[in-house]
Design a protein around this motif. Structure first.
Motif: not given
Length: 137
Positions: A6-12, A19-22, A59-63
């Protein structure tokens, strides 16, 4: 869909990572999961505050956007801003230990502004839903 940290998908990052997982991606929608922990920034009296639900949906949308960007070769996830929140309904605030399953659906995009809908569930119970406009500069 391939699993991605998830840290590769989100800047937060912690302590505001919501978010834990997409879990699933399909065309214009995605599903995420997130377990409510006691040390969460938005906890009030053992419950996630409404603003935490809004941040989780964003953040779900951001992921989802990060996953789409990664598919096109981007190394860094895009940074977006909440431009507008419409029709936010919180039917109940989740308690520590509960797991959120959130579906976001991306709508029309004009000049970097995307309309999305988000729905948060705990098992089969809808606990929140909203429409948002997200701006990606």
């Amino acid at each position: 869909m391939k699993k991605v940290s998830i840290t590769r998908l989100l800047p937060q990052r912690e302590p505001i990572l919501m978010v834990d997982e997409l879990v699933h991606v399909e065309e214009d929608q995605a599903e995420t999961s997130f377990e409510i922990r006691a040390d969460n920034y938005f906890i009030e009296k053992d419950r996630l505050a409404e603003v935490g639900l809004i941040e989780h949906i964003a953040q779900s949308a951001s992921a989802f956007a990060g996953y789409k960007a990664m598919e096109t070769g981007s190394i860094e996830p895009p940074v977006g801003l909440i431009g507008e929140i419409k029709r936010f309904h919180c039917y109940r605030c989740p308690q520590v230990g509960e797991v959120l399953h959130t579906t976001v659906r991306m709508g029309a995009e004009v000049a970097g502004i995307t309309l999305l809908t988000g729905e948060v569930r705990i098992q089969e119970e809808i606990i929140a839903d909203t429409q948002m406009k997200i701006f990606v500069p």
